[in-house]
Design a protein around this motif. Structure first.
Motif, short mmCIF file in Angstrom:
data_model
loop_
_atom_site.label_atom_id
_atom_site.label_comp_id
_atom_site.label_asym_id
_atom_site.label_seq_id
_atom_site.Cartn_x
_atom_site.Cartn_y
_atom_site.Cartn_z
N LEU A 28 27.19 32.85 58.95
CA LEU A 28 28.64 32.62 58.92
C LEU A 28 29.13 32.51 57.48
O LEU A 28 30.16 33.09 57.12
CB LEU A 28 28.99 31.36 59.72
CG LEU A 28 30.45 31.13 60.03
CD1 LEU A 28 31.05 32.31 60.77
CD2 LEU A 28 30.62 29.86 60.87
N ASN A 29 28.39 31.80 56.62
CA ASN A 29 28.76 31.72 55.21
C ASN A 29 28.78 33.10 54.57
O ASN A 29 29.70 33.43 53.82
CB ASN A 29 27.79 30.80 54.45
CG ASN A 29 28.07 29.35 54.68
OD1 ASN A 29 29.19 28.96 55.02
ND2 ASN A 29 27.06 28.52 54.52
N ARG A 30 27.78 33.91 54.88
CA ARG A 30 27.71 35.26 54.33
C ARG A 30 28.89 36.11 54.82
O ARG A 30 29.48 36.87 54.06
CB ARG A 30 26.39 35.91 54.72
CG ARG A 30 26.19 37.27 54.07
CD ARG A 30 24.82 37.81 54.30
NE ARG A 30 23.86 36.95 53.61
CZ ARG A 30 22.58 36.87 53.93
NH1 ARG A 30 22.11 37.57 54.94
NH2 ARG A 30 21.77 36.10 53.26
N THR A 31 29.22 35.97 56.09
CA THR A 31 30.34 36.73 56.66
C THR A 31 31.66 36.34 55.99
O THR A 31 32.45 37.20 55.61
CB THR A 31 30.43 36.50 58.18
OG1 THR A 31 29.20 36.92 58.78
CG2 THR A 31 31.59 37.27 58.79
N TYR A 32 31.88 35.04 55.82
CA TYR A 32 33.10 34.59 55.15
C TYR A 32 33.14 35.06 53.69
O TYR A 32 34.19 35.44 53.18
CB TYR A 32 33.24 33.07 55.21
CG TYR A 32 33.65 32.55 56.57
CD1 TYR A 32 34.53 33.26 57.38
CD2 TYR A 32 33.16 31.35 57.05
CE1 TYR A 32 34.92 32.79 58.62
CE2 TYR A 32 33.54 30.86 58.30
CZ TYR A 32 34.42 31.59 59.07
OH TYR A 32 34.80 31.12 60.30
N ARG A 33 32.00 35.04 53.03
CA ARG A 33 31.94 35.49 51.64
C ARG A 33 32.31 36.97 51.55
O ARG A 33 33.06 37.40 50.67
CB ARG A 33 30.55 35.22 51.07
CG ARG A 33 30.48 35.20 49.58
CD ARG A 33 29.15 34.69 49.01
NE ARG A 33 28.00 34.89 49.86
CZ ARG A 33 27.26 33.90 50.37
NH1 ARG A 33 27.55 32.65 50.12
NH2 ARG A 33 26.21 34.17 51.14
N VAL A 91 24.71 29.09 60.45
CA VAL A 91 25.48 28.63 59.29
C VAL A 91 25.35 29.62 58.13
O VAL A 91 26.34 30.00 57.52
CB VAL A 91 25.04 27.21 58.86
CG1 VAL A 91 25.61 26.85 57.50
CG2 VAL A 91 25.48 26.18 59.89
N ARG A 92 24.12 30.04 57.86
CA ARG A 92 23.91 30.98 56.75
C ARG A 92 24.62 32.31 56.99
O ARG A 92 25.24 32.86 56.08
CB ARG A 92 22.42 31.19 56.53
CG ARG A 92 21.74 30.00 55.92
CD ARG A 92 20.28 30.24 55.69
NE ARG A 92 19.68 29.04 55.11
CZ ARG A 92 18.46 28.64 55.36
NH1 ARG A 92 17.68 29.34 56.16
NH2 ARG A 92 17.99 27.54 54.80
N GLU A 136 36.03 37.29 52.00
CA GLU A 136 36.72 36.90 50.77
C GLU A 136 36.65 38.01 49.72
O GLU A 136 37.65 38.30 49.06
CB GLU A 136 36.13 35.61 50.21
CG GLU A 136 36.48 34.37 50.98
CD GLU A 136 35.76 33.13 50.47
OE1 GLU A 136 34.96 33.24 49.52
OE2 GLU A 136 36.01 32.06 51.05
N LYS A 181 20.79 26.52 61.57
CA LYS A 181 20.78 26.88 60.15
C LYS A 181 21.03 28.37 59.95
O LYS A 181 21.73 28.78 59.03
CB LYS A 181 19.45 26.48 59.51
CG LYS A 181 19.30 24.99 59.34
CD LYS A 181 17.94 24.64 58.76
CE LYS A 181 17.76 23.14 58.69
NZ LYS A 181 16.43 22.77 58.17
N GLU A 194 30.45 31.44 65.21
CA GLU A 194 31.04 30.13 65.47
C GLU A 194 30.69 29.66 66.88
O GLU A 194 30.40 28.48 67.10
CB GLU A 194 32.55 30.16 65.27
CG GLU A 194 32.95 30.27 63.81
CD GLU A 194 34.42 30.58 63.61
OE1 GLU A 194 35.18 30.72 64.61
OE2 GLU A 194 34.82 30.70 62.44
#
Length: 121
Positions: free
Chosen positions: A105-110, A102-103, A113, A99, A12
């Motif tokens: 970070l999306n993977r980390t959040y996934r 972002v990718r 989850e 980019k 972030e």
């Protein structure tokens, strides 16, 4: 703090720095013909890597808000150090960094989850 949360915090910070860098590069380009203007840069990744290597606590806010004027480039006909080809290259590089952040970070959040969902099962 859990490792995933720390990684998300780092990513972030990288996103915020890339956003600031985008504004700094745009300002550099906008002032390309301004006499005496000195270009700015955001050295987030370099400063971040140095702090990690030294084992120092990382002040994300200070890293993100750090804008410097290197004053190392050759002066152009307007007596400033903005070079269009350099700024365009920096713009492209920064876009790729954004980019990537972002990718990741999306993977980390996934992953976070999935870990939470498996704890509830």
């Amino acid at each position: 703090m859990a490792q995933s949360a720390r990684i998300a915090e780092y990513l972030e910070s990288g996103l915020r720095a890339a956003g600031l860098r985008q504004a700094v590069i745009a300002n550099n380009i906008a002032n390309m013909a301004t006499p005496g203007f000195r270009r700015g840069t955001v050295p987030f990744e370099k400063t971040f890597a140095e702090a990690l290597a030294a084992g120092k606590p990382i002040d994300h806010k200070a890293l993100i808000d750090r804008i410097i004027q290197p004053r190392t480039g050759a002066l152009n006909e307007f007596h400033n150090d903005v070079q269009a080809d350099t700024e365009i290259g920096n713009l492209i590089h920064n876009s790729m960094l954004y980019k990537t952040y972002v990718r990741l970070l999306n993977r980390t959040y996934r992953q976070m989850e999935l870990a939470m969902a498996s704890d509830g099962a």
